[in-house]
Design an enzyme around this catalytic site. Structure first.
Site, PDB file in Angstrom:
ATOM      1  N   GLY A  53       0.829  -1.206   0.000  1.00 38.42           N
ATOM      2  CA  GLY A  53       0.000   0.000   0.000  1.00 38.42           C
ATOM      3  C   GLY A  53       0.856   1.244   0.000  1.00 38.42           C
ATOM      4  O   GLY A  53       1.900   1.300  -0.663  1.00 38.42           O
ATOM      5  N   CYS A 109       2.178   5.542  15.845  1.00 40.68           N
ATOM      6  CA  CYS A 109       3.070   4.584  16.503  1.00 40.68           C
ATOM      7  C   CYS A 109       4.226   4.099  15.635  1.00 40.68           C
ATOM      8  O   CYS A 109       5.382   4.356  15.949  1.00 40.68           O
ATOM      9  CB  CYS A 109       2.260   3.393  17.011  1.00 40.68           C
ATOM     10  SG  CYS A 109       1.175   3.854  18.366  1.00 40.68           S
ATOM     11  N   LYS A 155      -5.667   4.934   8.796  1.00 35.48           N
ATOM     12  CA  LYS A 155      -6.206   3.597   8.518  1.00 35.48           C
ATOM     13  C   LYS A 155      -7.699   3.646   8.820  1.00 35.48           C
ATOM     14  O   LYS A 155      -8.173   4.591   9.482  1.00 35.48           O
ATOM     15  CB  LYS A 155      -5.499   2.532   9.345  1.00 35.48           C
ATOM     16  CG  LYS A 155      -5.764   2.615  10.825  1.00 35.48           C
ATOM     17  CD  LYS A 155      -5.175   1.408  11.508  1.00 35.48           C
ATOM     18  CE  LYS A 155      -5.484   1.418  12.988  1.00 35.48           C
ATOM     19  NZ  LYS A 155      -5.004   0.248  13.690  1.00 35.48           N
TER      20      LYS A 155
HETATM   21  N1  LIG Z   1      -2.460   5.444  19.711  1.00 28.36           N
HETATM   22  C1  LIG Z   1      -2.209   4.161  19.716  1.00 28.36           C
HETATM   23  O1  LIG Z   1      -2.779   3.382  18.929  1.00 28.36           O
HETATM   24  C2  LIG Z   1      -1.209   3.582  20.669  1.00 28.36           C
HETATM   25  C3  LIG Z   1      -1.141   2.194  20.856  1.00 28.36           C
HETATM   26  C4  LIG Z   1      -0.214   1.684  21.770  1.00 28.36           C
HETATM   27  C5  LIG Z   1       0.646   2.541  22.448  1.00 28.36           C
HETATM   28  N2  LIG Z   1       0.580   3.883  22.225  1.00 28.36           N
HETATM   29  C6  LIG Z   1       1.475   4.745  22.981  1.00 28.36           C
HETATM   30  O2  LIG Z   1       0.733   5.324  24.067  1.00 28.36           O
HETATM   31  C7  LIG Z   1       1.168   6.665  24.312  1.00 28.36           C
HETATM   32  C8  LIG Z   1      -0.007   7.620  24.203  1.00 28.36           C
HETATM   33  O3  LIG Z   1      -0.489   7.579  22.874  1.00 28.36           O
HETATM   34  P1  LIG Z   1      -1.878   8.265  22.477  1.00 28.36           P
HETATM   35  O4  LIG Z   1      -2.079   7.968  21.030  1.00 28.36           O
HETATM   36  O5  LIG Z   1      -2.924   7.899  23.454  1.00 28.36           O
HETATM   37  O6  LIG Z   1      -1.485   9.806  22.691  1.00 28.36           O
HETATM   38  P2  LIG Z   1      -2.420  11.087  22.601  1.00 28.36           P
HETATM   39  O7  LIG Z   1      -1.570  12.169  22.059  1.00 28.36           O
HETATM   40  O8  LIG Z   1      -3.700  10.737  21.907  1.00 28.36           O
HETATM   41  O9  LIG Z   1      -2.784  11.392  24.134  1.00 28.36           O
HETATM   42  C9  LIG Z   1      -1.861  11.834  25.078  1.00 28.36           C
HETATM   43  C10 LIG Z   1      -2.612  12.696  26.111  1.00 28.36           C
HETATM   44  O10 LIG Z   1      -1.747  12.982  27.216  1.00 28.36           O
HETATM   45  C11 LIG Z   1      -2.072  14.290  27.690  1.00 28.36           C
HETATM   46  N3  LIG Z   1      -0.977  14.779  28.545  1.00 28.36           N
HETATM   47  C12 LIG Z   1       0.255  15.229  28.187  1.00 28.36           C
HETATM   48  N4  LIG Z   1       0.974  15.559  29.277  1.00 28.36           N
HETATM   49  C13 LIG Z   1       0.201  15.304  30.372  1.00 28.36           C
HETATM   50  C14 LIG Z   1       0.388  15.420  31.770  1.00 28.36           C
HETATM   51  N5  LIG Z   1       1.534  15.855  32.289  1.00 28.36           N
HETATM   52  N6  LIG Z   1      -0.632  15.081  32.591  1.00 28.36           N
HETATM   53  C15 LIG Z   1      -1.796  14.621  32.084  1.00 28.36           C
HETATM   54  N7  LIG Z   1      -2.039  14.469  30.751  1.00 28.36           N
HETATM   55  C16 LIG Z   1      -1.046  14.816  29.913  1.00 28.36           C
HETATM   56  C17 LIG Z   1      -2.286  15.062  26.401  1.00 28.36           C
HETATM   57  O11 LIG Z   1      -2.999  16.277  26.623  1.00 28.36           O
HETATM   58  C18 LIG Z   1      -3.080  14.034  25.571  1.00 28.36           C
HETATM   59  O12 LIG Z   1      -4.470  14.165  25.767  1.00 28.36           O
HETATM   60  C19 LIG Z   1       2.301   6.927  23.316  1.00 28.36           C
HETATM   61  O13 LIG Z   1       3.518   6.613  23.919  1.00 28.36           O
HETATM   62  C20 LIG Z   1       2.013   5.932  22.204  1.00 28.36           C
HETATM   63  O14 LIG Z   1       3.160   5.568  21.495  1.00 28.36           O
HETATM   64  C21 LIG Z   1      -0.334   4.417  21.370  1.00 28.36           C
END
Ligand SMILES: NC(=O)c1ccc[n+]([C@@H]2O[C@H](COP(=O)([O-])OP(=O)(O)OC[C@H]3O[C@@H](n4cnc5c(N)ncnc54)[C@H](O)[C@@H]3O)[C@@H](O)[C@H]2O)c1
Length: 454
Positions: free
Chosen positions: A266, A273, A339
């Site tokens: 694709g 991530c 996606k």
């Molecule tokens: N999105 C996915 O599919 C996925 C899957 C597995 C792992 N992860 C991992 O999980 C982590 C989070 O990803 P996400 O997609 O949920 O991120 P995101 O950006 O959607 O959410 C992060 C949140 O944290 C908040 N935040 C930042 N600093 C803060 C603080 N000091 N106190 C409280 N809140 C705070 C932000 O305002 C935001 O709402 C990353 O490390 C990512 O790699 C993501």
């Protein structure tokens, strides 16, 4: 159990909601007032199938709350999950500023909460869990940051998250596995207990040391990214040697050692991530002078994949070398999200492609079932947002398919052809068969298969 989720993004919100659904008392903390206001109004700030209903039910039952108040969130929590973002910095390393800021808040909260462990009369220590995807060694940094603010005892744990956006609720409720990196048997047993309702069908909970747990997440994402770049590299060869990557895929994937998952050619991987995690893994190698040559190639192949797709557009409309002049042309785009099943557009191939089309002078009209708002945040009014998928093709000189949403899989090509100024489709997801597109009278370019040029 009293749980606090730090960060109410895709991971924190889904995880917190699912943990409240098994009877835990969950508080979701964020620093973004707009998100918390929305959640307190009963609206989800993200699109995730099935989430709205679970949010409403658990909020109404009094098990799920949202706050900006750090002291109130951290004080009574027995378990604290850090779920904040870990984006790439300029060098491609995981930027830990949000994780470490949360750690400082947690240290202050433990110190100022009452009791020997910050849990009132209880002598049970709080467990601080890093769920964000972080380089090996980050838990140790978080521990040091917290310990610099309090002398009260606490446990550290690593619990990487494997949910997929678009299927996040199901993935969390029925995980293939749960990985727990712990520093003590007490933390391990309390966390296994927390996860017990999610593994009733016998899926494993792996308890291990913290660095190994941190590494599991990077190794998993790097492997998945490798599979995508691998099949895209094969697709490139197929195009030049007249093979059909779909046939090659079928023949290859019947080998049980290879398997048939995650080997779809694709536009390359996107999302929040894989791109950042592959780069972070490469940086981890660089930091210890152990180059990760394979992953560097995975990243390069992925970058090139978007460029190669654009080259097909340039070759069709241009004079044969360099970017084509698309002034006066209207290009339709189906799919903005990186996606299907999500409104997340972080690192979405569609964004790279739409920006390149605009640079070439085209007018871009795009459709996505859910990702308009997130797209508007990045693209503003530089493109037109179509209400329906067929509005995109009205008077269009070409259609680009960027996301494999179900509704794009069997469109009425007769109606589409009648609406388009020219019947040209660039399919970045191989949704259609070249033979059918030829029959339907289209010029058709896809990935790793013969081009239908008329
Ligand atoms: N999105 C996915 O599919 C996925 C899957 C597995 C792992 N992860 C991992 O999980 C982590 C989070 O990803 P996400 O997609 O949920 O991120 P995101 O950006 O959607 O959410 C992060 C949140 O944290 C908040 N935040 C930042 N600093 C803060 C603080 N000091 N106190 C409280 N809140 C705070 C932000 O305002 C935001 O709402 C990353 O490390 C990512 O790699 C993501």
């Amino acid at each position: 159990m009293r749980i606090t989720m730090v960060g109410t993004g895709y991971v924190g919100l889904v995880t917190g909601t699912c943990l409240s659904n098994t009877g835990n008392d969950v508080t979701c903390l964020d620093v973004d007032p707009a998100k918390i206001e929305k959640l307190n109004r009963g609206e989800s700030p993200i699109y995730e199938p099935g989430l709205d209903e679970l949010l409403e039910r658990n909020k109404a039952a009094g098990r799920l709350a949202f706050t900006l108040d750090k002291a109130a969130a951290y004080g009574p929590a027995e378990v604290i999950f850090i779920c904040v973002g870990t984006p790439s910095d300029e060098q491609g390393r995981a930027d830990l500023k949000y994780v470490l800021a949360a750690a400082r808040d947690i240290g202050d909260a433990i110190e100022s909460a009452e009791g020997p462990t910050g849990l009132g009369a209880s002598d049970k220590a709080k467990i601080v869990i890093v769920k964000s995807t972080v380089p090996v060694g980050t838990n140790a940094k978080v521990r040091a940051e917290i310990a610099s603010r309090t002398s009260k005892p606490f446990h550290m744990a690593s619990n990487p998250e494997f949910l997929k956006e678009g299927a996040a609720i199901n993935d969390f409720n029925k995980p293939d596995r749960v990985v727990l990196g712990v520093d003590s048997e007490d933390a391990g047993s309390r966390l296994r207990d927390l996860y017990a309702p999610f593994v009733r069908q016998g899926n494993p909970i792996f308890t291990m040391d913290i660095p190994s747990a941190e590494m599991v997440k990077y190794a998993s994402n790097a492997m998945l990214a490798t599979k995508i770049s691998f099949i895209n590299e094969i697709a490139g060869l197929c195009e030049l040697y007249g093979a059909d990557v779909d046939e090659v895929r079928r023949g290859m994937c019947a080998d049980a050692r290879i398997g048939n998952k995650f080997l779809y050619p694709g536009l390359g991987y996107g999302g929040s991530c894989f791109p950042k995690d592959v780069l972070a893994c490469i940086s981890m190698g660089d930091e210890v002078n152990r180059p990760t040559d394979l992953l560097a190639a995975v990243h390069k192949v992925n970058q090139d994949q978007r460029i190669r797709f654009l080259e097909k557009v340039d070759a069709h409309f241009g004079s044969g070398s360099g970017p084509a002049d698309l002034s006066g042309m209207r290009i339709g785009v189906w799919g903005i999200a990186f996606k299907p099943g999500t409104d997340d557009i972080r690192e979405a191939p569609s964004i790279t492609l739409m920006k390149a089309l605009l640079e070439r002078g085209a007018e871009v009209v795009a459709h996505d079932p859910v990702a308009f708002e997130t797209c508007r945040g990045v693209m503003g009014d530089s493109i037109t947002y179509a209400g329906g998928m067929l509005d995109v093709v009205e008077g269009a000189d070409a259609l680009l398919v960027c996301t494999d949403w179900d509704e794009y899989k069997h469109p009425d090509f007769g109606a589409i052809r009648a609406k388009m100024r020219a019947p040209v489709v660039f399919d970045g997801r191989n949704l259609y068969r070249p033979a059918s597109m030829r029959e339907a009278g289209f010029v058709y370019h896809s990935v790793g298969r013969e081009a239908v040029t008329g």
